[in-house]
Design an enzyme around this catalytic site. Structure first.
Site, PDB file in Angstrom:
ATOM      1  N   LEU A  67       0.838  -1.191   0.000  1.00 55.88           N
ATOM      2  CA  LEU A  67       0.000   0.000   0.000  1.00 55.88           C
ATOM      3  C   LEU A  67       0.876   1.246   0.000  1.00 55.88           C
ATOM      4  O   LEU A  67       1.790   1.356   0.822  1.00 55.88           O
ATOM      5  CB  LEU A  67      -0.896   0.048   1.241  1.00 55.88           C
ATOM      6  CG  LEU A  67      -1.991  -0.998   1.432  1.00 55.88           C
ATOM      7  CD1 LEU A  67      -1.417  -2.362   1.780  1.00 55.88           C
ATOM      8  CD2 LEU A  67      -2.937  -0.550   2.542  1.00 55.88           C
ATOM      9  N   GLY A 115       1.076   4.130   4.581  1.00 56.49           N
ATOM     10  CA  GLY A 115       1.895   3.260   3.743  1.00 56.49           C
ATOM     11  C   GLY A 115       2.296   2.000   4.469  1.00 56.49           C
ATOM     12  O   GLY A 115       2.811   2.049   5.576  1.00 56.49           O
ATOM     13  N   SER A 116       2.082   0.842   3.879  1.00 59.76           N
ATOM     14  CA  SER A 116       2.289  -0.398   4.612  1.00 59.76           C
ATOM     15  C   SER A 116       2.200  -1.601   3.678  1.00 59.76           C
ATOM     16  O   SER A 116       2.264  -1.468   2.467  1.00 59.76           O
ATOM     17  CB  SER A 116       1.238  -0.498   5.725  1.00 59.76           C
ATOM     18  OG  SER A 116      -0.048  -0.193   5.199  1.00 59.76           O
ATOM     19  N   ARG A 117       2.013  -2.778   4.288  1.00 60.62           N
ATOM     20  CA  ARG A 117       1.941  -4.013   3.513  1.00 60.62           C
ATOM     21  C   ARG A 117       1.038  -5.002   4.242  1.00 60.62           C
ATOM     22  O   ARG A 117       0.995  -5.046   5.469  1.00 60.62           O
ATOM     23  CB  ARG A 117       3.343  -4.587   3.360  1.00 60.62           C
ATOM     24  CG  ARG A 117       3.436  -5.972   2.740  1.00 60.62           C
ATOM     25  CD  ARG A 117       4.885  -6.286   2.465  1.00 60.62           C
ATOM     26  NE  ARG A 117       5.139  -7.688   2.225  1.00 60.62           N
ATOM     27  CZ  ARG A 117       6.308  -8.166   1.817  1.00 60.62           C
ATOM     28  NH1 ARG A 117       7.318  -7.336   1.602  1.00 60.62           N
ATOM     29  NH2 ARG A 117       6.480  -9.450   1.616  1.00 60.62           N
TER      30      ARG A 117
END
Length: 236
Positions: free
Chosen positions: A114, A202-204
Site C-alpha cells: 500500500l 503506507g504499509s503491507r
C-alpha cells in the site's frame, strides 16, 4: 389503473443522498486526526487567513486518507478476497508467522503493498471464525522489501472458514507506517469484505492461503480490498 404516486423528494434530500453515496465514510481511527486538524485550522485562521486555507486543506486530506469506501464482496464459496487496496508485490511459497501456530509447512503468500495514496483499511479475506490474533513488535523497514514480512512489526490473524479451511492475514508496519489497528478478537465471527483494521501511512498486508490454492492475481496487479478475488482455496 393505479392512482398511487411516488413520494416526492426535495432537491436538498436528493443532494444529501447523493453525497452520502459518493463520499466514502471515514474510519473511526481517523477522527482524532481530523478533529485536531480542524481545531488547529480555526485557531490559525484567527492569526492569518492563509493559514486557515492551508489548515482546511490538511483537514480534508486527513479525512480522505482515513476513508473507508463501501465495498461489496463476491458471494462465491471457496475464495479469498483481497485484504487491502494496493499492488500485488509478491506471490510465493512461505512459512506463515510462527505465532499463529500453523507449523513449518509453506503456504502460498500473496503480498499487497500500500502506498500513502491507497485506502488504508484492511478487509476480512474469508468469512469464518477468528481463531488467533497475535501482535509482534519488530523493525520498521520499508514495507516493499522482501524481509519486511519477517522483520517488521506485525499483527497476524488466523481465520477458519465454515468448511475448515484456514487463511491468515498479516498487517505489516512500514518505514512511515508505525501504527497498526486491529478491531478483531479471537472468537469473533467475521464476514468477507468487512473492515477489521487499519495501518497508517503506507504499509503491507500478507495473505496466506493453503499451498494448493489457485492464485488468480500476479505481481504488479492492482487489488481492491474486499472485492478482488485473490485465490480459489484448496479444501481442508
Amino acid at each position: 389503473m393505479s392512482t398511487e404516486q411516488e413520494p416526492k423528494t426535495s432537491p436538498l434530500t436528493h443532494l444529501v443522498a447523493l453525497a452520502r453515496d459518493t463520499v466514502p465514510p471515514m474510519h473511526p481511527a481517523g477522527r482524532p486526526f481530523v478533529l485536531g486538524a480542524a481545531v488547529a485550522t480555526l485557531l490559525l485562521r484567527r492569526r492569518w487567513r492563509g493559514a486557515g486555507v492551508l489548515g482546511g486543506i490538511l483537514t480534508a486530506w486527513c479525512a480522505w486518507f482515513f476513508r473507508e469506501p463501501r465495498r461489496t464482496a463476491p458471494t462465491r464459496d471457496g475464495i479469498a478476497v483481497a485484504p487491502a487496496d494496493g499492488t500485488v508485490a509478491h506471490v510465493e511459497k512461505a512459512v506463515p508467522p510462527a505465532e499463529l501456530g500453523l507449523g513449518a509447512a509453506p503456504m502460498t503468500r500473496v503480498s499487497v503493498f500500500l502506498t500513502i495514496f491507497d485506502v488504508h483499511v484492511q478487509r476480512v479475506p474469508l468469512s469464518g471464525e477468528v481463531t488467533k490474533v497475535s501482535y509482534r513488535a519488530g523493525k520498521f523497514l520499508s514495507a516493499d522489501l522482501d524481509k519486511a514480512s519477517e522483520d517488521n512489526e506485525r499483527n497476524s490473524m488466523l481465520i477458519r472458514g465454515a468448511d475448515g479451511t484456514e487463511v491468515a492475514v498479516v498487517q505489516i508496519a512500514g518505514l512511515v507506517a508505525r501504527r497498526i489497528v486491529c478491531s478483531a478478537s479471537e472468537g469473533d465471527q467475521v464476514l468477507a469484505g468487512h473492515t477489521y483494521g487499519l495501518i497508517r501511512f503506507g504499509s503491507r498486508v500478507d495473505l496466506y492461503v493453503p499451498a494448493d490454492s489457485r492464485v488468480l492475481v500476479e505481481p504488479g496487479q492492482r487489488t481492491i480490498g474486499g472485492e478482488t478475488v485473490i485465490a480459489e482455496l484448496a479444501r481442508a
